[in-house]
Design a protein around this motif. Structure first.
Motif, mmCIF file in Angstrom:
data_model
loop_
_atom_site.group_PDB
_atom_site.id
_atom_site.type_symbol
_atom_site.label_atom_id
_atom_site.label_comp_id
_atom_site.label_asym_id
_atom_site.label_seq_id
_atom_site.Cartn_x
_atom_site.Cartn_y
_atom_site.Cartn_z
ATOM 1 N N MET A 71 0.661 -1.221 0.251
ATOM 2 C CA MET A 71 -0.382 0.131 -0.183
ATOM 3 C C MET A 71 0.845 1.233 -0.076
ATOM 4 S SD MET A 71 -3.455 1.062 2.141
ATOM 5 C CE MET A 71 -2.045 2.018 3.674
ATOM 6 N N LYS A 72 0.450 2.358 -0.965
ATOM 7 C CA LYS A 72 1.500 3.531 -1.251
ATOM 8 C C LYS A 72 0.603 4.578 0.571
ATOM 9 C CE LYS A 72 0.971 4.009 -5.787
ATOM 10 N NZ LYS A 72 0.744 4.894 -6.900
ATOM 11 N N ILE A 73 2.228 4.496 0.949
ATOM 12 C CA ILE A 73 1.770 6.211 2.081
ATOM 13 C C ILE A 73 1.088 7.281 1.557
ATOM 14 C CG2 ILE A 73 2.688 7.755 3.345
ATOM 15 C CD1 ILE A 73 5.112 5.893 3.758
ATOM 16 N N ARG A 74 0.155 7.968 2.079
ATOM 17 C CA ARG A 74 -0.297 8.137 1.656
ATOM 18 C C ARG A 74 -0.266 10.316 2.295
ATOM 19 N NH1 ARG A 74 -5.662 5.888 4.100
ATOM 20 N NH2 ARG A 74 -4.124 5.698 5.436
ATOM 21 N N TYR A 82 -5.295 10.196 5.098
ATOM 22 C CA TYR A 82 -3.303 10.534 4.961
ATOM 23 C C TYR A 82 -2.549 10.278 6.256
ATOM 24 C CZ TYR A 82 -5.514 13.626 1.854
ATOM 25 O OH TYR A 82 -6.211 13.820 0.273
ATOM 26 N N ASP A 83 -1.662 9.626 5.613
ATOM 27 C CA ASP A 83 -0.737 9.241 6.613
ATOM 28 C C ASP A 83 -0.041 10.011 7.575
ATOM 29 O OD1 ASP A 83 -1.286 6.260 6.341
ATOM 30 O OD2 ASP A 83 -0.325 6.205 4.512
ATOM 31 N N VAL A 84 0.460 10.806 6.386
ATOM 32 C CA VAL A 84 1.793 12.487 6.543
ATOM 33 C C VAL A 84 1.004 13.357 5.954
ATOM 34 C CG1 VAL A 84 3.995 12.667 6.167
ATOM 35 C CG2 VAL A 84 3.569 10.532 6.905
ATOM 36 N N ILE A 85 1.039 14.367 6.221
ATOM 37 C CA ILE A 85 0.628 15.705 5.696
ATOM 38 C C ILE A 85 2.105 16.365 5.774
ATOM 39 C CG2 ILE A 85 -0.542 17.954 5.872
ATOM 40 C CD1 ILE A 85 -2.509 15.965 7.762
ATOM 41 N N VAL A 86 2.442 17.328 4.323
ATOM 42 C CA VAL A 86 3.415 18.354 5.157
ATOM 43 C C VAL A 86 2.793 19.556 4.476
ATOM 44 C CG1 VAL A 86 5.150 18.327 3.073
ATOM 45 C CG2 VAL A 86 5.208 16.882 3.363
ATOM 46 N N LEU A 87 3.065 20.258 5.635
ATOM 47 C CA LEU A 87 1.586 21.663 5.722
ATOM 48 C C LEU A 87 3.059 22.639 6.397
ATOM 49 C CD1 LEU A 87 -0.568 22.926 6.699
ATOM 50 C CD2 LEU A 87 0.336 21.974 9.248
ATOM 51 N N ASP A 88 2.733 23.825 4.836
ATOM 52 C CA ASP A 88 3.938 24.809 4.969
ATOM 53 C C ASP A 88 3.493 25.569 6.411
ATOM 54 O OD1 ASP A 88 5.234 27.335 4.500
ATOM 55 O OD2 ASP A 88 3.848 28.211 3.145
ATOM 56 N N VAL A 89 4.453 26.513 7.284
ATOM 57 C CA VAL A 89 4.172 27.403 8.170
ATOM 58 C C VAL A 89 3.302 28.562 7.801
ATOM 59 C CG1 VAL A 89 5.351 28.235 9.945
ATOM 60 C CG2 VAL A 89 5.634 26.492 9.472
ATOM 61 N N ARG A 90 3.763 29.110 6.756
ATOM 62 C CA ARG A 90 3.214 30.563 6.651
ATOM 63 C C ARG A 90 2.368 30.493 4.814
ATOM 64 N NH1 ARG A 90 6.637 35.367 7.690
ATOM 65 N NH2 ARG A 90 7.765 34.562 9.895
ATOM 66 N N MET A 91 0.384 31.160 5.907
ATOM 67 C CA MET A 91 0.096 31.157 3.964
ATOM 68 C C MET A 91 -0.573 31.883 4.505
ATOM 69 S SD MET A 91 -0.753 26.837 3.735
ATOM 70 C CE MET A 91 -1.377 26.545 5.486
#
Length: 142
Positions: free
Chosen positions: A1-4, A47-56
């Protein structure tokens, strides 16, 4: 299974390019260009992992991190920023971020962090499943 993985960043070109790089490495990738969109996506998807920008614009990454962790406490979050300070990193970790990377993040480094974050999430879920099984066995008297 792919990592989401869910990528959350207001820079659409950055999200598109990083998404392509991660998909080439066999990740299943979702994309959001702001915090509200990300919160909507995690309500309907896993989702398994979220990559989140700090400044939006609007809510910043720390505010979104807090809400993400309320909704999906086991989902790991890696925070990205081009304007990192030690204080922001500490605040992110305090609210449950797995790790913190500077933009532009090296893709191989990010992939390594995603894999480690996924392993942590998987291990937490496995311990919860085992505790549930143990509880059932105990109460059924098996």
């Amino acid at each position: 299974m792919k990592i989401r993985v869910l990528l959350v960043d207001d820079e659409e070109d950055f999200v598109d390019a990083l998404s392509q790089r991660l998909e080439m490495r066999d990740f299943a990738v979702g994309k959001a260009c702001n915090g509200a969109e990300a919160l909507g996506l995690i309500e309907g998807h896993e989702y398994d992992v979220i990559v989140l920008d700090v400044r939006m614009p609007g809510e910043d990454g720390i505010q979104i991190l807090k809400r993400l962790k309320e909704l999906k406490p086991l989902t790991e979050v890696i925070m990205l920023t081009g304007h990192a300070t030690v204080q922001i990193a500490i605040e992110g970790m305090k609210f449950g971020a797995y790790d913190f990377l500077m933009k532009p993040a090296d893709t191989d480094l990010l992939v390594g962090k995603i894999n480690l974050a996924y392993k942590l999430k998987f291990d937490h879920e496995e311990r919860i499943r085992q505790a549930q099984i143990d509880n059932i066995v105990k109460h059924k008297g098996w």
